[in-house]
Design a protein around this motif. Structure first.
Motif, PDB file in Angstrom:
ATOM      1  N   VAL A  20       0.707  -1.658   0.565  1.00 19.15           N
ATOM      2  CA  VAL A  20      -0.493  -1.581  -0.328  1.00 19.15           C
ATOM      3  C   VAL A  20      -0.030  -1.824  -1.689  1.00 19.15           C
ATOM      4  CG1 VAL A  20      -2.725  -1.096  -0.733  1.00 19.15           C
ATOM      5  CG2 VAL A  20      -1.502  -1.164   1.613  1.00 19.15           C
ATOM      6  N   ALA A  21       0.255  -0.917  -2.296  1.00 15.97           N
ATOM      7  CA  ALA A  21       1.460  -0.955  -4.035  1.00 15.97           C
ATOM      8  C   ALA A  21       1.601  -2.115  -4.415  1.00 15.97           C
ATOM      9  CB  ALA A  21       1.776  -0.250  -4.043  1.00 15.97           C
ATOM     10  N   VAL A  22       2.812  -2.111  -3.374  1.00 15.52           N
ATOM     11  CA  VAL A  22       3.590  -3.856  -4.134  1.00 15.52           C
ATOM     12  C   VAL A  22       2.828  -4.895  -3.410  1.00 15.52           C
ATOM     13  CG1 VAL A  22       5.007  -5.128  -3.064  1.00 15.52           C
ATOM     14  CG2 VAL A  22       5.282  -2.646  -3.060  1.00 15.52           C
ATOM     15  N   GLY A  23       2.037  -4.888  -2.470  1.00 12.13           N
ATOM     16  CA  GLY A  23       1.026  -6.174  -2.077  1.00 12.13           C
ATOM     17  C   GLY A  23       0.386  -6.504  -3.502  1.00 12.13           C
ATOM     18  N   VAL A  24      -0.959  -5.806  -3.797  1.00 13.16           N
ATOM     19  CA  VAL A  24      -1.102  -5.833  -4.512  1.00 13.16           C
ATOM     20  C   VAL A  24      -1.087  -5.661  -6.311  1.00 13.16           C
ATOM     21  CG1 VAL A  24      -3.301  -4.005  -6.493  1.00 13.16           C
ATOM     22  CG2 VAL A  24      -3.059  -3.787  -3.654  1.00 13.16           C
TER      23      VAL A  24
END
Length: 330
Positions: free
Chosen positions: A210-214
């Motif tokens: 999720v962090a990488v995607g954001v």
């Protein structure tokens, strides 16, 4: 006819050479303009590189942490076994028979036994280590009658599925009537530890993704806006290039080069920081992180290339989106 054909061949060859020279000069100009745009928008370039570096660092950290947790689970799993207790008066031949049939189960990896005498000795050593006993008390313990059963320590493939072993213990004819009053242990304190680590690992994986995607979306937006500003700053120059017939690739090229430079620089910084971080963690923690660290050092070139490629990819996607929206090439 022959001389005419030779002349045409020479003309074609000259045209090909001129075409190669032209393409070479065009490529050099595209890279030059891209580098100039990178330097001209210095502060925007720094912001783009910074956010891309953070994105790549989070990506690298997620991979390292999940790999290290996987190693931790494997290390704990190697220490886990389940215990089946057989009556103290059972003969060695009967124990061997039970173990021989038990090891044939597809889910069973290993079976080891502990004799009542060995279990008695270990129990005494544990009591002595944990208590402050006198010599007389220790002697009394050693002379006490042995009341412990045989212990069969069984290691199975899937700790969460002991069903086959459990069915064997309560239904196989070789062990019928041989079980001790102490019930078998089809669970272990280690299982709870493994489940906890696995749960944390799943949380880290999901949170990391999720962090990488954001951060990827943010990085693309930052680079997108940086390229958009570069396009607006060179609006007149781009208009003139279109008027004189510059190709789409020549007009778009400098912005792609600029975005790729963001990715290359961010990837290079990330590689340096990531490798330094892995070395520091390896020196500080060793054990659990070592297999992951060894993998990083063994395939350092692929790791570095992957991080740089990821940065370049983010830059190229951003540049393509920006040029498609604002250059309006037909």
């Amino acid at each position: 006819m022959k001389s005419g054909a030779q002349k045409r061949s020479k003309d074609n060859l000259k045209q090909m050479m001129r075409g190669k020279k032209y393409r070479g000069r065009s490529a050099r100009r595209v890279m030059k303009y891209g580098a100039q745009s990178f330097a001209r928008n210095a502060w925007l370039s720094v912001a783009a590189v910074a956010i891309m570096t953070i994105t790549l660092l989070v990506m690298a950290a997620t991979l390292v942490v999940t790999s290290a947790m996987g190693t931790a689970i494997d290390m704990v799993r190697e220490q886990v076994d389940m215990s089946v207790y057989v009556k103290q008066d059972a003969e060695q031949s009967k124990i061997d028979e039970i173990m021989g049939r038990m090891i044939q189960l597809p889910s069973v990896l290993e079976v080891r036994y502990v004799t009542p005498e060995e279990a008695h000795r270990r129990a005494i050593e544990k009591i002595i280590a944990e208590s402050d006993l006198t010599d007389d008390e220790i002697e009394a313990l050693e002379e006490a009658p042995i009341k412990l059963p045989w212990t069969l320590n069984v290691k199975i493939a899937d700790l969460n599925d002991p069903g086959e072993l459990e069915y064997f213990v309560y239904n196989d004819e070789s062990i019928e009537g041989m079980l001790d009053a102490k019930p078998p242990s089809f669970s272990s304190s280690h299982r709870e530890t493994i489940d906890n680590i696995a749960g944390i690992m799943r949380g880290v994986e999901i949170g990391g993704l999720v962090a990488v995607g954001v951060l990827c979306v943010i990085a693309i937006l930052v680079v997108f806006n940086t390229i958009r500003m570069a396009i607006f700053n060179r609006k007149e120059e781009i208009y003139m290039m279109k008027l004189i017939g510059a190709s789409k690739s020549f007009v778009r090229g400098p912005f792609l080069v600029e975005a790729m430079m963001y990715g290359l620089l961010a990837g290079g910084i990330t590689v340096g920081l990531a490798f330094t971080g892995v070395r520091l963690i390896e020196n500080g923690f060793g054990g659990v992180i070592k297999p992951t660290a060894d993998l990083v050092w063994d395939f350092w070139f692929l790791v570095a290339a992957g991080l740089v490629l990821a940065g370049v990819l983010i830059g190229v996607i951003s540049a393509l989106l920006a040029t498609r929206k604002y250059l309006k090439l037909k």
